[in-house]
Scaffold this motif. Sequence first.
Motif, PDB file in Angstrom:
ATOM      1  N   GLY A 170       0.812  -1.213   0.000  1.00 32.47           N
ATOM      2  CA  GLY A 170       0.000   0.000   0.000  1.00 32.47           C
ATOM      3  C   GLY A 170       0.842   1.258   0.000  1.00 32.47           C
ATOM      4  N   GLU A 183      -1.431  -4.102  -6.171  1.00 30.42           N
ATOM      5  CA  GLU A 183      -2.168  -4.078  -4.908  1.00 30.42           C
ATOM      6  C   GLU A 183      -3.416  -4.945  -5.002  1.00 30.42           C
ATOM      7  OE1 GLU A 183      -5.064  -2.967  -1.977  1.00 30.42           O
ATOM      8  OE2 GLU A 183      -5.251  -2.491  -4.108  1.00 30.42           O
ATOM      9  N   HIS A 184      -4.119  -4.861  -6.134  1.00 32.82           N
ATOM     10  CA  HIS A 184      -5.326  -5.660  -6.301  1.00 32.82           C
ATOM     11  C   HIS A 184      -5.006  -7.151  -6.348  1.00 32.82           C
ATOM     12  CE1 HIS A 184      -8.247  -2.366  -7.976  1.00 32.82           C
ATOM     13  NE2 HIS A 184      -7.714  -2.072  -6.804  1.00 32.82           N
ATOM     14  N   SER A 187      -4.198  -8.451  -2.839  1.00 30.25           N
ATOM     15  CA  SER A 187      -5.390  -8.538  -2.002  1.00 30.25           C
ATOM     16  C   SER A 187      -6.296  -9.694  -2.417  1.00 30.25           C
ATOM     17  CB  SER A 187      -6.171  -7.220  -2.055  1.00 30.25           C
ATOM     18  OG  SER A 187      -5.410  -6.168  -1.511  1.00 30.25           O
ATOM     19  N   THR A 214     -18.277  -5.201   8.051  1.00 28.25           N
ATOM     20  CA  THR A 214     -17.596  -3.914   8.041  1.00 28.25           C
ATOM     21  C   THR A 214     -18.627  -2.812   8.234  1.00 28.25           C
ATOM     22  OG1 THR A 214     -17.812  -3.437   5.674  1.00 28.25           O
ATOM     23  CG2 THR A 214     -15.958  -4.840   6.348  1.00 28.25           C
ATOM     24  N   GLU A 218     -17.487   0.851   4.090  1.00 26.08           N
ATOM     25  CA  GLU A 218     -16.157   0.236   4.072  1.00 26.08           C
ATOM     26  C   GLU A 218     -16.067  -0.874   3.030  1.00 26.08           C
ATOM     27  OE1 GLU A 218     -12.350   0.004   5.097  1.00 26.08           O
ATOM     28  OE2 GLU A 218     -13.680   1.198   6.374  1.00 26.08           O
ATOM     29  N   GLU A 219     -15.031  -0.808   2.191  1.00 23.71           N
ATOM     30  CA  GLU A 219     -14.798  -1.856   1.211  1.00 23.71           C
ATOM     31  C   GLU A 219     -13.627  -2.759   1.596  1.00 23.71           C
ATOM     32  OE1 GLU A 219     -14.388  -0.213  -2.644  1.00 23.71           O
ATOM     33  OE2 GLU A 219     -16.458   0.506  -2.759  1.00 23.71           O
ATOM     34  N   HIS A 220     -12.728  -2.242   2.412  1.00 20.26           N
ATOM     35  CA  HIS A 220     -11.536  -2.988   2.812  1.00 20.26           C
ATOM     36  C   HIS A 220     -11.918  -3.995   3.901  1.00 20.26           C
ATOM     37  CE1 HIS A 220      -7.395  -3.860   3.625  1.00 20.26           C
ATOM     38  NE2 HIS A 220      -7.454  -3.395   4.868  1.00 20.26           N
ATOM     39  N   HIS A 221     -11.791  -5.298   3.612  1.00 22.07           N
ATOM     40  CA  HIS A 221     -12.246  -6.278   4.587  1.00 22.07           C
ATOM     41  C   HIS A 221     -11.282  -7.442   4.776  1.00 22.07           C
ATOM     42  CE1 HIS A 221     -13.783  -7.863   0.724  1.00 22.07           C
ATOM     43  NE2 HIS A 221     -13.615  -9.055   1.273  1.00 22.07           N
ATOM     44  N   SER A 243     -18.590  -6.629   3.230  1.00 18.58           N
ATOM     45  CA  SER A 243     -18.453  -5.170   3.147  1.00 18.58           C
ATOM     46  C   SER A 243     -19.776  -4.456   2.914  1.00 18.58           C
ATOM     47  CB  SER A 243     -17.500  -4.814   2.003  1.00 18.58           C
ATOM     48  OG  SER A 243     -16.246  -5.415   2.188  1.00 18.58           O
ATOM     49  N   SER A 267     -11.719   0.928   8.456  1.00 20.22           N
ATOM     50  CA  SER A 267     -10.436   1.604   8.248  1.00 20.22           C
ATOM     51  C   SER A 267     -10.645   3.063   7.874  1.00 20.22           C
ATOM     52  CB  SER A 267      -9.627   0.896   7.154  1.00 20.22           C
ATOM     53  OG  SER A 267     -10.328   0.914   5.919  1.00 20.22           O
TER      54      SER A 267
END
Length: 340
Positions: A170, A183-184, A187, A214, A218-221, A243, A267
């Motif tokens: 990140g 990054e994708h 993940s 979440t 929030e999309e980051h899970h 999410s 986050s």
Amino acid sequence: MSEDAGRRPTSSDSGERGAEVSWSVGAVARRVGLPAPTLRSWDRRYGIGPSARTEGNHRRYTAADIGRLRLMSRLTATGVPAQAASEVVRALDDDAVAHRLEADAGSGGSGGSGGDEAGPSASGTADAIVAAAAALDAVTLASLYRLALRQWELTTAWREVLAPALREIGRRWSDGSLGVESEHLASELLQSELRAVVHAHRQRLPGPPVVLATADNEEHHLPLLALDAELARRGISSIFLGSRVPPSAMVGAVRRARPHALFLWASLRRPTSEPLWAELCPLDRPITVVLGGPGWPDNVDVPDPLVTVQRVHDLDSAVQVVLDEVEGPERSSVSKGRVV
């Protein structure tokens, strides 16, 4: 008798490097406990080889080159693919290689391919994950994730390997040195491996589950998936909502499932006046809401006395709080309606 028998390296071996001592491939093979053909292969395929030359133009290994070989050996000893290991080694300068070797020795790593070699540290595996992501090497990434989850307990792997690697990926994406595609990929593949842990351990257990979700924006899970995987590994039933679950839908799930606890990850910064608390007010039974992630405000004002809010700051403490709820701890010291 080999070319190195009875021979000591001298400063004349290092050519234009002056007083620096250097060694032939045979001497280095014995020094680090690796076959000479392996050293030649690493030199030819990955560029991890000798950097000095004698006056006769013969290539020789310097002390710094040997350090790179040692680090390469430590990485490959526990299954890190040679290509990814070489990318990690080449990305480090001589001082960084020396520091990493010292850190590995201090951490008491074990394993290795022979001689005085030790297995790679968690930080070395994290470096290899970053290198594989940068190279868009999906096969190596998946292999490294499985290696980490096999070699360490899941919570340790998350704390020492996976989370540091994701933070570094990140950071590089933020400063423009790594593309968003890396990054994708990192993940998505980690999600697959964590879900595989869940599927391998999940059982249909009686009794209330734990609801995992979440915050609604929030999309980051990934941390939520890590918790789900560890709970599955411990035989604890959970409902993973994922999410962007609206507060009303989340409360509906809580009413129907009647869980031991509700774990929420955020986050992104959440408002001080959290809409979820108003949705939770009509509940007819006590519930503990566990908040994880940096997005939650320091002070959470919960209007319903039946709702207990607990804050956690890492996976280990999240697991412990959930275990306490599932196993029915003494709750006399826990005040309802406030953060503890």
